[in-house]
Write a protein that holds these residues in place. Sequence first.
Motif, PDB file in Angstrom:
ATOM      1  N   GLY A  53      41.994  28.342  21.963  1.00 44.95           N
ATOM      2  CA  GLY A  53      42.613  29.520  21.391  1.00 44.95           C
ATOM      3  C   GLY A  53      41.957  29.810  20.002  1.00 44.95           C
ATOM      4  O   GLY A  53      42.433  30.947  19.502  1.00 44.95           O
ATOM      5  N   CYS A  54      41.213  28.796  19.417  1.00 42.52           N
ATOM      6  CA  CYS A  54      40.480  29.599  18.111  1.00 42.52           C
ATOM      7  C   CYS A  54      39.709  30.583  18.189  1.00 42.52           C
ATOM      8  O   CYS A  54      39.040  30.876  19.133  1.00 42.52           O
ATOM      9  CB  CYS A  54      39.697  28.153  17.551  1.00 42.52           C
ATOM     10  SG  CYS A  54      40.881  26.705  17.410  1.00 42.52           S
ATOM     11  N   LYS A  55      39.766  31.283  16.926  1.00 40.17           N
ATOM     12  CA  LYS A  55      38.633  32.365  17.079  1.00 40.17           C
ATOM     13  C   LYS A  55      37.185  31.973  16.623  1.00 40.17           C
ATOM     14  O   LYS A  55      37.206  30.630  16.017  1.00 40.17           O
ATOM     15  CB  LYS A  55      39.011  33.518  16.033  1.00 40.17           C
ATOM     16  CG  LYS A  55      40.167  34.384  16.501  1.00 40.17           C
ATOM     17  CD  LYS A  55      40.378  35.634  15.544  1.00 40.17           C
ATOM     18  CE  LYS A  55      41.706  36.206  15.687  1.00 40.17           C
ATOM     19  NZ  LYS A  55      41.962  37.238  14.805  1.00 40.17           N
ATOM     20  N   HIS A  56      36.398  32.362  16.984  1.00 43.53           N
ATOM     21  CA  HIS A  56      34.979  31.850  16.730  1.00 43.53           C
ATOM     22  C   HIS A  56      34.249  32.923  15.812  1.00 43.53           C
ATOM     23  O   HIS A  56      34.024  34.233  16.408  1.00 43.53           O
ATOM     24  CB  HIS A  56      34.131  31.646  17.798  1.00 43.53           C
ATOM     25  CG  HIS A  56      34.547  30.360  18.629  1.00 43.53           C
ATOM     26  ND1 HIS A  56      34.038  29.225  18.553  1.00 43.53           N
ATOM     27  CD2 HIS A  56      35.678  30.244  19.439  1.00 43.53           C
ATOM     28  CE1 HIS A  56      34.718  28.538  19.390  1.00 43.53           C
ATOM     29  NE2 HIS A  56      35.700  29.107  19.860  1.00 43.53           N
TER      30      HIS A  56
ATOM     31  N   GLN B 221      46.205  25.813  13.645  1.00 44.41           N
ATOM     32  CA  GLN B 221      46.250  26.865  14.733  1.00 44.41           C
ATOM     33  C   GLN B 221      47.557  27.241  15.196  1.00 44.41           C
ATOM     34  O   GLN B 221      48.020  28.350  15.436  1.00 44.41           O
ATOM     35  CB  GLN B 221      45.541  26.257  15.913  1.00 44.41           C
ATOM     36  CG  GLN B 221      45.659  27.129  17.099  1.00 44.41           C
ATOM     37  CD  GLN B 221      44.847  28.210  17.293  1.00 44.41           C
ATOM     38  OE1 GLN B 221      44.139  28.739  16.320  1.00 44.41           O
ATOM     39  NE2 GLN B 221      44.355  28.972  18.436  1.00 44.41           N
TER      40      GLN B 221
ATOM     41  N   ASP C 249      36.528  23.400  20.060  1.00 42.87           N
ATOM     42  CA  ASP C 249      37.032  24.387  20.686  1.00 42.87           C
ATOM     43  C   ASP C 249      37.609  23.745  22.129  1.00 42.87           C
ATOM     44  O   ASP C 249      38.721  24.128  22.700  1.00 42.87           O
ATOM     45  CB  ASP C 249      35.956  25.241  21.421  1.00 42.87           C
ATOM     46  CG  ASP C 249      36.292  26.412  22.322  1.00 42.87           C
ATOM     47  OD1 ASP C 249      37.071  27.134  21.580  1.00 42.87           O
ATOM     48  OD2 ASP C 249      35.905  26.404  23.465  1.00 42.87           O
TER      49      ASP C 249
ATOM     50  N   GLY D 267      46.632  30.157  12.756  1.00 40.98           N
ATOM     51  CA  GLY D 267      45.436  30.627  13.436  1.00 40.98           C
ATOM     52  C   GLY D 267      44.445  29.865  12.778  1.00 40.98           C
ATOM     53  O   GLY D 267      44.545  29.616  11.586  1.00 40.98           O
TER      54      GLY D 267
ATOM     55  N   GLN E  72      36.197  36.297  17.357  1.00 44.26           N
ATOM     56  CA  GLN E  72      36.785  36.415  18.606  1.00 44.26           C
ATOM     57  C   GLN E  72      37.218  35.171  19.075  1.00 44.26           C
ATOM     58  O   GLN E  72      36.513  34.131  19.087  1.00 44.26           O
ATOM     59  CB  GLN E  72      35.841  37.107  19.754  1.00 44.26           C
ATOM     60  CG  GLN E  72      35.098  38.540  19.253  1.00 44.26           C
ATOM     61  CD  GLN E  72      33.591  38.753  20.094  1.00 44.26           C
ATOM     62  OE1 GLN E  72      34.316  39.075  21.199  1.00 44.26           O
ATOM     63  NE2 GLN E  72      32.899  38.776  19.559  1.00 44.26           N
ATOM     64  N   VAL E  73      38.089  35.258  20.030  1.00 37.99           N
ATOM     65  CA  VAL E  73      38.632  34.227  20.868  1.00 37.99           C
ATOM     66  C   VAL E  73      37.599  34.089  21.950  1.00 37.99           C
ATOM     67  O   VAL E  73      37.596  35.052  22.621  1.00 37.99           O
ATOM     68  CB  VAL E  73      40.054  34.439  21.327  1.00 37.99           C
ATOM     69  CG1 VAL E  73      40.407  33.304  22.296  1.00 37.99           C
ATOM     70  CG2 VAL E  73      40.936  34.331  20.312  1.00 37.99           C
TER      71      VAL E  73
END
Length: 186
Positions: A74-77, A46, A69, A50, A111-112
Amino acid sequence: MKIKEIVVVEGKDDTVAVKRAVDADTIETNGSAVNENVIEQVKHAQRIRGVIIFTDPDFPGEKIRKIIDERVPGCKHAFLPKKAALPKSGKGIGVEYASPESIRNALKEAQVMLEEAQEEISAEDLMDAGLIGGPGAKERREKLGLLLKIGHTNGKQLYKRLKMFQITKEKFVKALKQIRQEEEHA
């Protein structure tokens, strides 16, 4: 399609499926008992490039998503519709069964998740829309999850997911109208 972020998946078969669809590096959790070593790898990923969390659309996959999470903000899903994650044999569910196109679409729309929505969508709104309890609620939630790209949820998770993805009331109402139109024409 090259993915800049590192994609977190559950296992080796998921890695194979992701690499068949896109040029990406992965971290495998090896099941829902996510250990500290995996968390440290995800934290490092991350910071450097990222992360996109891409787990199966089932209970263990959601458990892994939640653990990561909470520990690595701040991770995207990325979410895969349940229908796209079913094997031809009909047994099981997972990223490894998805088509390359479904995987590319899910990763492209990652998306975050954030904590506060811009406008409040109430539990009453969800009940009035027929998304909680009652006939057809599960199917409507599945359609809503697809339209808003927030994944499949149960009634309890839906409210939280709408807030986390900052779904506005306007966007919510627009998606509901589309679902109702589809129901009328079915």
